[in-house]
Design a protein around this motif. Structure first.
Motif, PDB file in Angstrom:
ATOM      1  N   LEU A 147       0.819  -1.211   0.000  1.00  0.00           N
ATOM      2  CA  LEU A 147       0.000   0.000   0.000  1.00  0.00           C
ATOM      3  C   LEU A 147       0.853   1.261   0.000  1.00  0.00           C
ATOM      4  O   LEU A 147       0.454   2.289  -0.560  1.00  0.00           O
ATOM      5  N   PHE A 148       2.038   1.210   0.617  1.00  0.00           N
ATOM      6  CA  PHE A 148       2.898   2.384   0.735  1.00  0.00           C
ATOM      7  C   PHE A 148       4.053   2.376  -0.267  1.00  0.00           C
ATOM      8  O   PHE A 148       4.926   3.246  -0.191  1.00  0.00           O
ATOM      9  N   ALA A 149       4.081   1.428  -1.161  1.00  0.00           N
ATOM     10  CA  ALA A 149       5.131   1.388  -2.180  1.00  0.00           C
ATOM     11  C   ALA A 149       4.874   2.454  -3.239  1.00  0.00           C
ATOM     12  O   ALA A 149       3.728   2.812  -3.529  1.00  0.00           O
ATOM     13  N   VAL A 150       5.965   2.985  -3.825  1.00  0.00           N
ATOM     14  CA  VAL A 150       5.880   4.003  -4.880  1.00  0.00           C
ATOM     15  C   VAL A 150       6.737   3.530  -6.043  1.00  0.00           C
ATOM     16  O   VAL A 150       7.952   3.360  -5.897  1.00  0.00           O
ATOM     17  N   ILE A 167      -1.136   4.343  -2.333  1.00  0.00           N
ATOM     18  CA  ILE A 167      -1.773   5.579  -1.903  1.00  0.00           C
ATOM     19  C   ILE A 167      -0.809   6.758  -1.855  1.00  0.00           C
ATOM     20  O   ILE A 167      -1.241   7.913  -1.866  1.00  0.00           O
ATOM     21  N   LEU A 168       0.505   6.504  -1.801  1.00  0.00           N
ATOM     22  CA  LEU A 168       1.470   7.597  -1.727  1.00  0.00           C
ATOM     23  C   LEU A 168       1.928   8.076  -3.094  1.00  0.00           C
ATOM     24  O   LEU A 168       2.601   9.105  -3.198  1.00  0.00           O
ATOM     25  N   GLN A 169       1.577   7.386  -4.124  1.00  0.00           N
ATOM     26  CA  GLN A 169       2.090   7.677  -5.469  1.00  0.00           C
ATOM     27  C   GLN A 169       1.213   8.683  -6.191  1.00  0.00           C
ATOM     28  O   GLN A 169      -0.005   8.740  -5.993  1.00  0.00           O
ATOM     29  N   ASN A 170       1.849   9.483  -7.032  1.00  0.00           N
ATOM     30  CA  ASN A 170       1.124  10.470  -7.820  1.00  0.00           C
ATOM     31  C   ASN A 170       0.074   9.792  -8.689  1.00  0.00           C
ATOM     32  O   ASN A 170       0.333   8.778  -9.324  1.00  0.00           O
ATOM     33  N   ILE A 207      -7.209  18.308  -6.045  1.00  0.00           N
ATOM     34  CA  ILE A 207      -5.939  17.812  -5.519  1.00  0.00           C
ATOM     35  C   ILE A 207      -5.345  16.713  -6.381  1.00  0.00           C
ATOM     36  O   ILE A 207      -4.145  16.726  -6.675  1.00  0.00           O
ATOM     37  N   ILE A 208      -6.155  15.750  -6.797  1.00  0.00           N
ATOM     38  CA  ILE A 208      -5.618  14.567  -7.461  1.00  0.00           C
ATOM     39  C   ILE A 208      -5.210  14.855  -8.888  1.00  0.00           C
ATOM     40  O   ILE A 208      -5.633  15.839  -9.504  1.00  0.00           O
ATOM     41  N   SER A 209      -4.354  13.984  -9.409  1.00  0.00           N
ATOM     42  CA  SER A 209      -4.019  13.959 -10.835  1.00  0.00           C
ATOM     43  C   SER A 209      -4.719  12.744 -11.426  1.00  0.00           C
ATOM     44  O   SER A 209      -4.293  11.611 -11.189  1.00  0.00           O
ATOM     45  N   PRO A 210      -5.818  12.927 -12.175  1.00  0.00           N
ATOM     46  CA  PRO A 210      -6.658  11.787 -12.579  1.00  0.00           C
ATOM     47  C   PRO A 210      -5.895  10.770 -13.429  1.00  0.00           C
ATOM     48  O   PRO A 210      -5.214  11.125 -14.396  1.00  0.00           O
ATOM     49  N   VAL A 211      -6.011   9.514 -13.067  1.00  0.00           N
ATOM     50  CA  VAL A 211      -5.468   8.396 -13.848  1.00  0.00           C
ATOM     51  C   VAL A 211      -6.560   7.347 -13.973  1.00  0.00           C
ATOM     52  O   VAL A 211      -7.328   7.127 -13.038  1.00  0.00           O
ATOM     53  N   PHE A 212      -6.630   6.717 -15.132  1.00  0.00           N
ATOM     54  CA  PHE A 212      -7.633   5.679 -15.362  1.00  0.00           C
ATOM     55  C   PHE A 212      -6.944   4.329 -15.386  1.00  0.00           C
ATOM     56  O   PHE A 212      -6.838   3.661 -16.408  1.00  0.00           O
ATOM     57  N   ALA A 213      -6.454   3.967 -14.230  1.00  0.00           N
ATOM     58  CA  ALA A 213      -5.825   2.678 -14.004  1.00  0.00           C
ATOM     59  C   ALA A 213      -5.948   2.384 -12.516  1.00  0.00           C
ATOM     60  O   ALA A 213      -5.975   3.294 -11.694  1.00  0.00           O
ATOM     61  N   SER A 215      -0.335  15.012  -5.495  1.00  0.00           N
ATOM     62  CA  SER A 215      -1.613  14.646  -6.126  1.00  0.00           C
ATOM     63  C   SER A 215      -1.939  13.178  -5.907  1.00  0.00           C
ATOM     64  O   SER A 215      -2.387  12.478  -6.822  1.00  0.00           O
ATOM     65  N   SER A 216      -1.732  12.702  -4.711  1.00  0.00           N
ATOM     66  CA  SER A 216      -1.894  11.284  -4.408  1.00  0.00           C
ATOM     67  C   SER A 216      -3.178  11.025  -3.629  1.00  0.00           C
ATOM     68  O   SER A 216      -3.842  11.946  -3.136  1.00  0.00           O
ATOM     69  N   THR A 217      -3.483   9.748  -3.509  1.00  0.00           N
ATOM     70  CA  THR A 217      -4.627   9.333  -2.699  1.00  0.00           C
ATOM     71  C   THR A 217      -4.431   9.722  -1.236  1.00  0.00           C
ATOM     72  O   THR A 217      -5.384  10.113  -0.553  1.00  0.00           O
ATOM     73  N   PHE A 218      -3.216   9.641  -0.763  1.00  0.00           N
ATOM     74  CA  PHE A 218      -2.903   9.953   0.633  1.00  0.00           C
ATOM     75  C   PHE A 218      -3.208  11.416   0.953  1.00  0.00           C
ATOM     76  O   PHE A 218      -3.854  11.728   1.963  1.00  0.00           O
ATOM     77  N   ILE A 219      -2.769  12.317   0.085  1.00  0.00           N
ATOM     78  CA  ILE A 219      -3.001  13.744   0.321  1.00  0.00           C
ATOM     79  C   ILE A 219      -4.481  14.069   0.232  1.00  0.00           C
ATOM     80  O   ILE A 219      -5.031  14.804   1.068  1.00  0.00           O
ATOM     81  N   ALA A 220      -5.161  13.526  -0.775  1.00  0.00           N
ATOM     82  CA  ALA A 220      -6.599  13.761  -0.902  1.00  0.00           C
ATOM     83  C   ALA A 220      -7.351  13.205   0.306  1.00  0.00           C
ATOM     84  O   ALA A 220      -8.289  13.824   0.811  1.00  0.00           O
ATOM     85  N   GLY A 221      -6.918  12.046   0.800  1.00  0.00           N
ATOM     86  CA  GLY A 221      -7.576  11.460   1.962  1.00  0.00           C
ATOM     87  C   GLY A 221      -7.413  12.299   3.214  1.00  0.00           C
ATOM     88  O   GLY A 221      -8.343  12.419   4.019  1.00  0.00           O
TER      89      GLY A 221
END
Length: 341
Positions: free
Chosen positions: A170-173, A281-284, A270-276, A190-196
């Motif tokens: 979960l914390f790997a980048v 959660i720490l990754q852009n 905040i997020i940078s949208p990705v469709f994958a 722009s990661s899930t962590f920051i948005a959360g």
């Protein structure tokens, strides 16, 4: 010596006086009107929710007829090419919600316990007002703060977590080298962590208000009994307040989770949208159902709009399921059972 003894007033006479002061017919009428109004309000809410579900289902029928079961497993979003699904955005929605709840729960619980059990009476009113004011702050304000101020100050924490906890998937980048001092920190933005975290600050006041109200209703007799038996303040809270307020803790947490799952503007900014599917959660890069709708609503074709309605229907059903499970658990607690009609 003469002793005068005053006879106690007859209870039946007192009850008769009370009955004369409040006419029985008037009381029954008021109760009947209140009961009817409460039932009518509940019925209106249920009807509105039903109509929302019917509307979303009707508008989503065209897209769901094309995608079928691939709608739940396809990560891409290309509705005009008939290749679309919510696997990626649904994963992002759940992860953002879990991060928000994981941070908001201890904050809300600690704040509610301090206000209800420890804060001086003069300070308690001020704290309650501040918490209520935080709940009234618009989402766009949190989004601006998170995007332009908070994000730049939390990337160091993200890098530290990725350095020492990367053995947890979960914390790997991907593509990061913690030993490289010259590596840019944009991989953690722009990661899930920051948005959360930002969403957690938004839902904490709501959860705190529900918990505080439940804690304040814990039976005073049980509180005094625990203290009289030699219990400490924390012992009384652990044995009386927390068990009684378990329903409020669950209800406040799930209410916050419901808002976290449907939060749009703050997450979108905040997020940078990705469709994958992005499990790190720490990754852009991240996405959510509500952010997808906000991103594609203005440029969607007729079929694309149907696909967006299908995504909204999935979010609607998910929040209903979460709230139903939460209400079932809360109803089994003492505070929840006490509110059953």
């Amino acid at each position: 010596m003469t002793t005068f003894v005053t006879a106690p007033r007859d209870r039946a006479a007192g009850a008769a006086d009370t009955a004369r002061r409040v006419p029985p017919g008037r009381t029954e009428t008021v109760d009947r009107v209140f009961r009817g109004g409460a039932r009518g309000s509940g019925a209106v809410v249920l009807v509105i929710m039903l109509l929302v579900g019917v509307f979303l289902t009707y508008r989503a029928t065209q897209a769901l007829g094309v995608a079928r079961f691939d709608f739940l497993t396809e990560p891409l979003w290309e509705p005009d090419a008939h290749r679309f699904g919510i696997a990626a955005v649904l994963t992002g929605t759940v992860l953002i919600g879990l991060v928000a709840v994981g941070i908001a729960l201890p904050l809300a619980l600690g704040t509610a316990l301090y206000i209800s059990e420890y804060a001086p009476r003069k300070l308690k009113r001020t704290l309650v007002s501040l918490v209520d004011l935080m709940a009234a702050v618009p989402s766009v304000v949190f989004g601006l703060w998170g995007a332009f101020f908070f994000q730049g100050h939390v990337t160091g924490l993200s890098r530290w977590l990725a350095t020492y906890l990367s053995w947890i998937p979960l914390f790997a980048v991907d593509g990061s080298d913690p030993d490289d001092p010259l590596q840019t920190l944009t991989v953690y933005t722009s990661s899930t962590f920051i948005a959360g975290i930002v969403v957690a600050l938004m839902v904490t006041p709501i959860a705190c208000s529900v918990m505080r109200e439940t804690f304040s209703q814990a039976p005073a007799g049980e509180r005094e009994g625990a203290l009289a038996l030699g219990s400490t303040r924390w012992g009384m809270i652990r044995s009386v307040v927390l068990p009684y307020g378990w329903g409020g803790v669950i209800g406040g947490t799930m209410l916050g989770l419901g808002r976290a799952l449907g939060e749009t503007i703050a997450v979108f900014m905040i997020i940078s949208p990705v469709f994958a599917v992005q499990p790190h959660i720490l990754q852009n890069g991240a996405n959510s159902v509500s952010a997808l709708i906000a991103l594609r609503y203005g440029s969607a074709s007729e079929f694309g709009m149907s696909a967006l309605m299908a995504a909204g229907l999935a979010l609607f059903l998910m929040t209903l399921i979460v709230n139903f499970i939460a209400s079932s658990i809360a109803a089994r607690s003492r505070s929840g059972a006490g509110t059953e009609a």
